[in-house]
Design an enzyme around this catalytic site. Structure first.
Site, PDB file in Angstrom:
ATOM      1  N   ARG A  64      33.109  40.211  -7.943  1.00  0.00           N
ATOM      2  CA  ARG A  64      34.537  39.656  -7.760  1.00  0.00           C
ATOM      3  C   ARG A  64      35.517  39.041  -8.920  1.00  0.00           C
ATOM      4  NH1 ARG A  64      37.219  35.807  -3.615  1.00  0.00           N
ATOM      5  NH2 ARG A  64      39.380  36.837  -3.206  1.00  0.00           N
ATOM      6  N   HIS A  68      38.663  39.702 -10.671  1.00  0.00           N
ATOM      7  CA  HIS A  68      39.774  38.810 -10.831  1.00  0.00           C
ATOM      8  C   HIS A  68      40.056  38.450 -12.329  1.00  0.00           C
ATOM      9  CE1 HIS A  68      40.140  37.226  -6.376  1.00  0.00           C
ATOM     10  NE2 HIS A  68      39.866  38.739  -6.539  1.00  0.00           N
ATOM     11  N   VAL A  72      43.888  40.065 -14.466  1.00  0.00           N
ATOM     12  CA  VAL A  72      45.249  39.194 -14.905  1.00  0.00           C
ATOM     13  C   VAL A  72      45.004  39.159 -16.469  1.00  0.00           C
ATOM     14  CG1 VAL A  72      45.738  36.944 -14.692  1.00  0.00           C
ATOM     15  CG2 VAL A  72      44.788  37.919 -12.830  1.00  0.00           C
ATOM     16  N   GLY A  74      44.055  41.378 -18.657  1.00  0.00           N
ATOM     17  CA  GLY A  74      42.863  42.164 -18.949  1.00  0.00           C
ATOM     18  C   GLY A  74      41.636  41.377 -18.918  1.00  0.00           C
ATOM     19  N   ASP A  76      39.596  38.953 -20.114  1.00  0.00           N
ATOM     20  CA  ASP A  76      39.284  38.090 -21.431  1.00  0.00           C
ATOM     21  C   ASP A  76      38.690  37.107 -20.947  1.00  0.00           C
ATOM     22  OD1 ASP A  76      41.341  37.209 -19.636  1.00  0.00           O
ATOM     23  OD2 ASP A  76      42.859  36.951 -21.262  1.00  0.00           O
ATOM     24  N   GLU A  90      43.254  29.625 -13.730  1.00  0.00           N
ATOM     25  CA  GLU A  90      43.658  30.665 -12.700  1.00  0.00           C
ATOM     26  C   GLU A  90      42.886  30.394 -11.372  1.00  0.00           C
ATOM     27  OE1 GLU A  90      42.856  34.490 -14.480  1.00  0.00           O
ATOM     28  OE2 GLU A  90      44.105  33.942 -16.136  1.00  0.00           O
ATOM     29  N   ASN A  96      42.056  32.782  -5.774  1.00  0.00           N
ATOM     30  CA  ASN A  96      40.698  32.269  -6.231  1.00  0.00           C
ATOM     31  C   ASN A  96      40.440  30.833  -5.503  1.00  0.00           C
ATOM     32  OD1 ASN A  96      40.426  34.295  -8.016  1.00  0.00           O
ATOM     33  ND2 ASN A  96      41.692  33.306  -9.557  1.00  0.00           N
ATOM     34  N   HIS A 195      33.487  46.158  -1.474  1.00  0.00           N
ATOM     35  CA  HIS A 195      33.436  45.452   0.091  1.00  0.00           C
ATOM     36  C   HIS A 195      32.097  45.943   0.752  1.00  0.00           C
ATOM     37  CE1 HIS A 195      37.793  43.899  -0.333  1.00  0.00           C
ATOM     38  NE2 HIS A 195      36.955  43.435  -1.146  1.00  0.00           N
ATOM     39  N   THR A 196      31.245  46.541   0.141  1.00  0.00           N
ATOM     40  CA  THR A 196      30.012  46.950   1.010  1.00  0.00           C
ATOM     41  C   THR A 196      28.950  45.760   0.927  1.00  0.00           C
ATOM     42  OG1 THR A 196      28.108  48.321   0.786  1.00  0.00           O
ATOM     43  CG2 THR A 196      29.053  47.923  -1.208  1.00  0.00           C
ATOM     44  N   ASP A 247      30.546  43.884   5.145  1.00  0.00           N
ATOM     45  CA  ASP A 247      29.671  45.177   5.695  1.00  0.00           C
ATOM     46  C   ASP A 247      28.617  44.627   6.835  1.00  0.00           C
ATOM     47  OD1 ASP A 247      28.309  47.209   6.480  1.00  0.00           O
ATOM     48  OD2 ASP A 247      27.438  47.625   4.324  1.00  0.00           O
ATOM     49  N   THR A 250      24.833  46.356   6.315  1.00  0.00           N
ATOM     50  CA  THR A 250      23.860  45.993   5.612  1.00  0.00           C
ATOM     51  C   THR A 250      24.505  44.987   4.471  1.00  0.00           C
ATOM     52  OG1 THR A 250      24.427  48.055   4.103  1.00  0.00           O
ATOM     53  CG2 THR A 250      22.449  48.207   5.366  1.00  0.00           C
ATOM     54  N   ASP A 255      25.759  49.936  -1.133  1.00  0.00           N
ATOM     55  CA  ASP A 255      25.433  51.322  -0.621  1.00  0.00           C
ATOM     56  C   ASP A 255      26.733  51.831  -0.120  1.00  0.00           C
ATOM     57  OD1 ASP A 255      26.101  49.907   1.756  1.00  0.00           O
ATOM     58  OD2 ASP A 255      24.064  49.861   2.530  1.00  0.00           O
TER      59      ASP A 255
HETATM   60  C1  HEM Z   1      41.867  46.310  -2.749  1.00  0.00           C
HETATM   61  C2  HEM Z   1      42.496  45.233  -2.789  1.00  0.00           C
HETATM   62  C3  HEM Z   1      41.543  44.059  -2.607  1.00  0.00           C
HETATM   63  C4  HEM Z   1      41.652  42.972  -1.674  1.00  0.00           C
HETATM   64  C5  HEM Z   1      43.122  42.965  -0.864  1.00  0.00           C
HETATM   65  C6  HEM Z   1      40.580  42.377  -1.679  1.00  0.00           C
HETATM   66  C7  HEM Z   1      40.653  40.958  -1.139  1.00  0.00           C
HETATM   67  C8  HEM Z   1      39.400  40.286  -1.005  1.00  0.00           C
HETATM   68  C9  HEM Z   1      39.364  39.164   0.034  1.00  0.00           C
HETATM   69  C10 HEM Z   1      40.519  38.388   0.667  1.00  0.00           C
HETATM   70  C11 HEM Z   1      38.031  38.551  -0.050  1.00  0.00           C
HETATM   71  C12 HEM Z   1      37.398  37.454   0.758  1.00  0.00           C
HETATM   72  C13 HEM Z   1      37.784  36.223  -0.134  1.00  0.00           C
HETATM   73  C14 HEM Z   1      37.346  34.867   0.761  1.00  0.00           C
HETATM   74  O1  HEM Z   1      37.327  35.250   1.869  1.00  0.00           O
HETATM   75  O2  HEM Z   1      37.170  34.127   0.047  1.00  0.00           O
HETATM   76  C15 HEM Z   1      37.151  39.666  -1.119  1.00  0.00           C
HETATM   77  C16 HEM Z   1      36.043  39.518  -1.206  1.00  0.00           C
HETATM   78  C17 HEM Z   1      35.347  40.295  -2.115  1.00  0.00           C
HETATM   79  N1  HEM Z   1      35.922  41.241  -2.873  1.00  0.00           N
HETATM   80 FE1  HEM Z   1      37.718  42.005  -2.655  1.00  0.00          FE
HETATM   81  N2  HEM Z   1      39.594  42.477  -2.602  1.00  0.00           N
HETATM   82  C18 HEM Z   1      40.191  43.944  -3.252  1.00  0.00           C
HETATM   83  C19 HEM Z   1      39.274  44.720  -4.078  1.00  0.00           C
HETATM   84  C20 HEM Z   1      38.248  44.397  -4.523  1.00  0.00           C
HETATM   85  C21 HEM Z   1      37.676  45.013  -5.817  1.00  0.00           C
HETATM   86  C22 HEM Z   1      38.254  46.060  -6.655  1.00  0.00           C
HETATM   87  C23 HEM Z   1      36.528  44.517  -5.810  1.00  0.00           C
HETATM   88  C24 HEM Z   1      35.496  44.620  -7.128  1.00  0.00           C
HETATM   89  C25 HEM Z   1      35.222  45.805  -7.712  1.00  0.00           C
HETATM   90  C26 HEM Z   1      36.155  43.674  -4.948  1.00  0.00           C
HETATM   91  C27 HEM Z   1      35.091  42.766  -4.606  1.00  0.00           C
HETATM   92  C28 HEM Z   1      34.862  41.664  -3.455  1.00  0.00           C
HETATM   93  C29 HEM Z   1      33.597  41.237  -3.440  1.00  0.00           C
HETATM   94  C30 HEM Z   1      32.382  41.531  -4.098  1.00  0.00           C
HETATM   95  C31 HEM Z   1      34.031  40.451  -2.417  1.00  0.00           C
HETATM   96  C32 HEM Z   1      32.884  39.231  -1.581  1.00  0.00           C
HETATM   97  C33 HEM Z   1      32.924  38.096  -2.582  1.00  0.00           C
HETATM   98  C34 HEM Z   1      31.822  37.276  -2.292  1.00  0.00           C
HETATM   99  O3  HEM Z   1      30.977  37.206  -1.105  1.00  0.00           O
HETATM  100  O4  HEM Z   1      31.999  36.085  -2.882  1.00  0.00           O
HETATM  101  N3  HEM Z   1      37.464  43.284  -4.257  1.00  0.00           N
HETATM  102  N4  HEM Z   1      38.321  40.656  -1.472  1.00  0.00           N
END
Ligand code: HEM
Length: 332
Positions: A64, A68, A72, A74, A76, A90, A96, A195-196, A247, A250, A255
């Site tokens: 994640r 992030h 923003v 690129g 960097d 940021e 964040n 989000h898996t 998820d 799992t 996955d």
């Molecule tokens: C499509 C739009 C997306 C939205 C609206 C979104 C939003 C979020 C939100 C709200 C969370 C939970 C944050 C929290 O509760 O503190 C989250 C977690 C996460 N996001 Fe996304 N996300 C998006 C796309 C992505 C992308 C593109 C990736 C990576 C390629 C990603 C990877 C993750 C991961 C792995 C988590 C879990 C992080 C952790 O457990 O620390 N997300 N996301």
């Protein structure tokens, strides 16, 4: 080969190189540190594996963080900068704050890298490599990470608030935020598959449980048994920092279950489930394809989309710098 035909070949190769050099991805190369820091990839993999042992959620947090960073200005390393006289971090932006994590792991990798290849490897590249290692160590695909990014000397908190998707964005807004950085619908669906694994706090989806779009009722697209589970974990009126698995099947494995979940009304965030809202849409057909095999198609597309995302506006050549400390620019 005659000298005239070899001459034509040289011209053709030159034209081809000029054509690709306009694209950001082609300014990066997976062999960038082969001579200047040969053990880099293994070092990063080992460090992420150690971090995963003590915190199974960490690989998700690192992936994640890379996302992030890239959305923003690129990829960097700007997301890694702390507040200082010259920097408005940021880390204080809404997506964040009290949410992004993994900074200590990146610091630890950076100091190990500095001890073997001082002043050579950027923080932005370390983050890209750590994201790939995180996916691979969780059972996902592996890919050659294009490298050669340099670190920025600025942060953009307003950009983080503006460019990063929020969990209540409509599909149109999601698509426009992705297309603003050169990513298409396949990238959107494939990258959302991250989000898996990982967790989300109740407050990021609790409106779906109790007051969906101002209806004072739950989101009708939520599977009833999943709704009951979420209501139990996120009681109405609580502050909302309790963590939930993104998820439910799992939670720490990379996955394709995310896509089964969407087919079954078990996407956690509103933005997840929105991707499958119209089951006859092109997005839904990508989701159906990702869910229909053992995950190979998703893995293949995810790797390509991570390379696309990792290639957003990199600083290369003599632009930017190689930071000594990922938390601050060299001048400050
Ligand atoms: C499509 C739009 C997306 C939205 C609206 C979104 C939003 C979020 C939100 C709200 C969370 C939970 C944050 C929290 O509760 O503190 C989250 C977690 C996460 N996001 Fe996304 N996300 C998006 C796309 C992505 C992308 C593109 C990736 C990576 C390629 C990603 C990877 C993750 C991961 C792995 C988590 C879990 C992080 C952790 O457990 O620390 N997300 N996301």
């Amino acid at each position: 080969m005659s000298s005239s035909s070899s001459c034509i070949n040289i011209v053709l190769v030159t034209v081809a190189l000029l054509t690709v050099s306009g694209s950001h991805a082609d300014r990066l190369s997976s062999s960038f540190y082969d001579e200047s820091c040969p053990g880099l990839t293994d070092l990063v993999l080992t460090a992420v594996a150690q971090a995963q042992l003590s915190d199974p959620r960490m690989p998700a947090s690192i992936v994640r963080l890379h996302f992030h960073d890239c959305f923003v200005d690129g990829c960097d390393g700007s997301v890694l900068l702390d507040d200082s006289e010259m920097i408005v971090s940021e880390k204080g932006a809404t997506p964040n704050k009290n949410s992004a994590r993994g900074f200590d792991v990146i610091d630890d990798i950076k100091s190990q890298v500095e001890s073997v290849c001082p002043g050579v490897v950027s923080c932005a590249d370390i983050l890209a490599l750590a994201a790939e290692a995180s996916v691979f160590l969780s059972g996902g695909p592996s890919w050659d990470v294009p490298l050669g990014r340099r670190d920025g000397t600025t942060a953009n908190k307003d950009g983080a608030n503006k460019n990063l998707p929020t969990p209540l964005d409509t599909l149109d807004v999601l698509q426009s935020k992705f297309s603003a950085v050169g990513l298409d619908d396949i990238d959107l669906v494939a990258l959302s598959g991250a989000h898996t694994f990982g967790r989300a706090q109740c407050k990021t989806f609790s409106s779906r449980l109790y007051n969906y779009s101002g209806t004072l009722s739950p989101d009708p697209s939520l599977d009833p048994s999943y709704l009951a589970l979420l209501e139990e974990n996120c009681p109405q009126g609580e502050i909302g920092t309790t963590l939930n698995n993104l998820d439910p099947t799992t939670p720490d494995a990379f996955d394709n279950n995310y896509y089964y979940n969407l087919q079954n009304g078990q996407g956690l965030l509103q933005t997840d489930q929105e991707l499958y809202a119209d089951t006859s849409s092109p997005l839904a057909s990508i989701i159906d394809r990702y869910a229909s095999d053992d995950g190979s198609l998703f893995f293949e597309h995810f790797a390509v989309s991570m390379i696309n995302m990792g290639s957003i506006s990199p600083l290369t050549g003599s632009d930017g710098e190689v930071r000594f400390d990922c938390r601050k620019i060299n001048a400050g």
